[in-house]
Design a protein around this motif. Structure first.
Motif: not given
Length: 132
Positions: A122-126
């Motif tokens: 999962l890529y969860l960019p801020c």
């Protein structure tokens, strides 16, 4: 050639190719490559359910962050290279059933581990909202 020779002499040691020269990089930044190569020794293995790993960070994720709170409240064990005290703990990160990246330079690390180890990424960019 040097890595091959060293690997033959010391088969118990993982040697990793990681160039930091920007002029040698054509498709990935030196920072992203370093973060990706950091996980090269991890090998495909059986996954531990309810285990999540934060990948590609060189500093510990704040324990008070929403991300850590959500992971903990869902009953997941949280793995992070910054918390590893031994090489065996580091290698056990391969058992994670979920890898999370949240900085853009770490995204290739998570994508590579998904391809190579079959670990969901999962890529969860801020996101940051400026309010006045």
């Amino acid at each position: 050639m040097i890595i091959d020779e060293l690997s033959a002499l010391f088969p118990q040691v993982h040697f990793i190719d990681c160039y930091m020269t920007p002029t040698m990089r054509k498709s990935i930044s030196p920072d992203s490559l370093m973060r990706k190569q950091l996980y090269e020794p991890l090998e495909k293995c059986e996954k531990k359910p309810k285990t999540a790993a934060i990948i590609g960070c060189d500093r510990a994720t704040d324990e008070a962050s929403e991300l850590v709170k959500i992971i903990n409240s869902a009953g997941f064990e949280l793995l992070d290279i910054t918390k590893c005290k031994t090489y065996e703990e580091y290698l056990s990160m391969a058992e994670s059933s979920l890898n999370i990246t949240y900085i853009s330079t770490a995204k290739p690390s998570g994508e590579e581990l998904e391809k190579r180890l079959g670990t969901k990424h999962l890529y969860l960019p801020c996101a940051m909202a400026m309010m006045r």
